[in-house]
Enzyme design. Structure first.
Site, short mmCIF file in Angstrom:
data_model
loop_
_atom_site.label_atom_id
_atom_site.label_comp_id
_atom_site.label_asym_id
_atom_site.label_seq_id
_atom_site.Cartn_x
_atom_site.Cartn_y
_atom_site.Cartn_z
CG ASP A 1 -1.83 -1.17 1.31
OD1 ASP A 1 -2.06 -1.83 0.28
OD2 ASP A 1 -2.33 -1.47 2.42
CG PHE A 2 4.58 1.51 -2.47
CD1 PHE A 2 5.06 2.48 -3.35
CD2 PHE A 2 4.40 0.23 -2.95
CE1 PHE A 2 5.35 2.18 -4.66
CE2 PHE A 2 4.69 -0.08 -4.27
CZ PHE A 2 5.17 0.89 -5.13
#
Length: 552
Positions: free
Chosen positions: A388-389
């Site tokens: 989920d960067f």
């Protein structure tokens, strides 16, 4: 803490004073109803998701009928202000001796303070305007502010994800605020319908955005600055120079920001010389139009290691936080070195409206880039991480960038995006355009064991579009990953348009109702910088390379 509460109280007093004056003056001036008057309160509230809350908000205006769109909007906003104030009071009662617990409550108080400021700005923006065309001109700005208020509410709640019982209590505290914000978004979005905007001559619509000149530069920018920015190679003369070797005025970036002149008008330029700066930096709400540049993304680096594992909320884990509007960063690196085992650990968080980042490297692992709120633009940069960067609830264009998936912990799955739009009416979303989505060399040998996806929906109306990009073949054929069961699979919007590369094929993509292969060029145009973040009104003033439409 006391000072914070005093500021909030002052904001509320000012807001109610302004709002009441607006309503009273409009009614006196217009004598009640005008040609813009809807049939009834019900005609407004039928378009909202929380009709009873809307009726309660609008009924006080009904004795004169609702005279102008501005009256309607201010009534909706004042109701939210009252609810936010009540929530702030309630937060105090939940404090105890748990440091981590109180940190989350402090986050909520801070976030509600930002919400109040956004609401005040929304009402103030309308000024003394009484006509519908003026309201429509400001509609994108109003939707932008209200969408940010939604994000602040959700960020507060997300801090309690590991405390389900307390989160439920916080959701109850914010229930009125959440419902009223949803209603306000619906009312602003539906203004043309409510007030029969089709009767307005088309020539009165679509004026230029607030704070811009006809040529697209911000109103605060001097003519000389505009000339300088015509060449991307020109560096503006800095007001403050930061250098670890003491060759500048300041040894720390925070020192340079502390010298920001009170009441500054125009750009404040900070040059950060080559070096690794181990400090936590915040560009505060009142530090607007800051331009910060370094000697290169691999030479001027700001680093930190705060993380969820070490007790920080995701919100407060950021190495660098940009809050003041109009922030620009160039030729710098932003890092969080907490590592893949540290869970959420943010390198860069931006809630700066009309912020731009170019020739930067944003590097971390889980939750690297927090695109928190408002309109943001990223260009000619590198963004790298694992889980989920790229996440948040801003309206974001990422253009001409390298997006690199790194090697995660054993057993982890890479997800590039986790866009967090909570309400359907929000004007937020994440657009990745003309980028190269690729694997880090350390991941490449293990790519058959590590599954990587374009993203997953962490909120009900998560919206992400990948278009005109190169997608390498390490991305799984189904492309997108569920978060929890069937959550948001029908309500999210994940789109792909004109991508190429070994991982770009859509034949085996997920079959969710919320996924779409975009084939219509006109539909794709909705997600370009010109349309999605109103970039024609401000991107030229950032100096970043950009294009407003489709590349192809």
């Amino acid at each position: 803490m006391k000072a914070s509460r005093v500021c909030v109280t002052i904001l509320i007093v000012i807001f109610f004073g302004v709002g009441l004056i607006i309503v009273i003056n409009r009614d006196r001036k217009n004598g009640g109803a005008t040609h813009d008057t809807p049939e009834s309160v019900d005609s407004i509230c039928t378009l909202t998701d929380y009709k009873q809350a809307c009726i309660a908000t609008m009924t006080p205006l009904a004795h004169n009928r609702i005279s102008t769109p501005v009256n309607v909007f201010n009534a909706a906003i004042l109701a939210i202000v009252e609810a936010v104030s009540a929530a702030g009071t309630a937060f105090v009662s939940y404090a105890d001796n748990d440091i981590n617990h109180n940190q989350r409550l402090d986050d909520c108080k801070e976030l509600m303070g930002y919400a109040l400021e956004e609401l005040l700005a929304s009402s103030r923006m309308l000024g003394n305007q009484t006509d519908l065309p003026s309201m429509l001109d400001k509609q994108p700005e109003l939707m932008n502010f209200l969408s940010a208020v939604v994000a602040y509410q959700e960020t507060c709640l997300d801090g309690f994800d590991n405390e389900p019982e307390l989160r439920a209590k916080m959701e109850n505290v914010l229930l009125n605020t959440t419902q009223l914000t949803s209603n306000a978004l619906a009312i602003v979005a539906s203004t043309p319908i409510i007030f029969k905007a089709n009767d307005i001559p088309s020539g009165t619509r679509g004026r230029k955005l607030l704070g811009t000149h006809k040529k697209g530069y911000p109103s605060w920018m001097s003519v000389d600055d505009q000339k300088l920015l015509k060449s991307s190679d020109v560096v503006l003369r800095p007001h403050a120079v930061v250098a670890k070797d003491e060759s500048g005025q300041f040894k720390t970036i925070m020192g340079a920001l502390a010298a920001y002149p009170k009441g500054n008008v125009g750009r404040y330029v900070v040059y950060v010389k080559e070096g690794i700066y181990d400090e936590y930096v915040t560009v505060t709400k009142d530090q607007v139009n800051v331009f910060m540049f370094g000697d290169g993304a691999d030479k001027t680096i700001i680093t930190g290691n705060r993380s969820h594992k070490t007790g920080w909320t995701t919100y407060k884990s950021a190495t660098f936080s940009a809050i003041g509007s109009g922030f620009i960063a160039k030729s710098m690196g932003f890092r969080n070195t907490a590592g893949p085992e540290a869970a959420q650990a943010v390198a860069l968080r931006s809630q700066s409206d009309r912020s731009a980042f170019f020739d930067v490297h944003i590097d971390g692992y889980q939750h690297t880039l927090y695109t928190h709120t408002h309109r943001q633009f990223y260009s000619s940069s590198i963004i790298s991480g694992t889980v989920d960067f790229i996440f948040g609830d801003a309206a974001v264009i990422i253009q001409n960038c390298l997006i690199i998936c790194k090697l995660p912990l054993h057993g982890q799955t890479n997800t590039i995006t986790a866009q967090r739009r909570k309400m359907a009416q929000e004007t937020t979303g994440l657009v990745i355009q003309h980028c190269h989505i690729m694997a880090d060399p350390k991941l490449f040998p293990a790519r058959s064991q590590v599954k990587s996806y374009l993203g997953r929906p962490l909120k009900e109306y998560s919206r992400t579009i990948v278009m005109e990009s190169v997608v390498d073949d390490f991305i799984q054929p189904d492309g997108w990953l569920p978060w929890q069961g069937t959550f948001a699979l029908d309500t999210c919007f994940y789109g792909e348009y004109a991508n190429v590369g070994g991982g770009a094929g859509t034949d085996r993509r997920v079959k969710w109702k919320g996924f779409k292969v975009i084939k219509d060029r006109n539909e794709a145009m909705r997600y370009t910088a010109g349309a999605f973040v109103q970039g024609n009104g401000w991107l030229k003033g950032t100096g970043a390379p950009f294009y407003l439409g489709l590349k192809g």
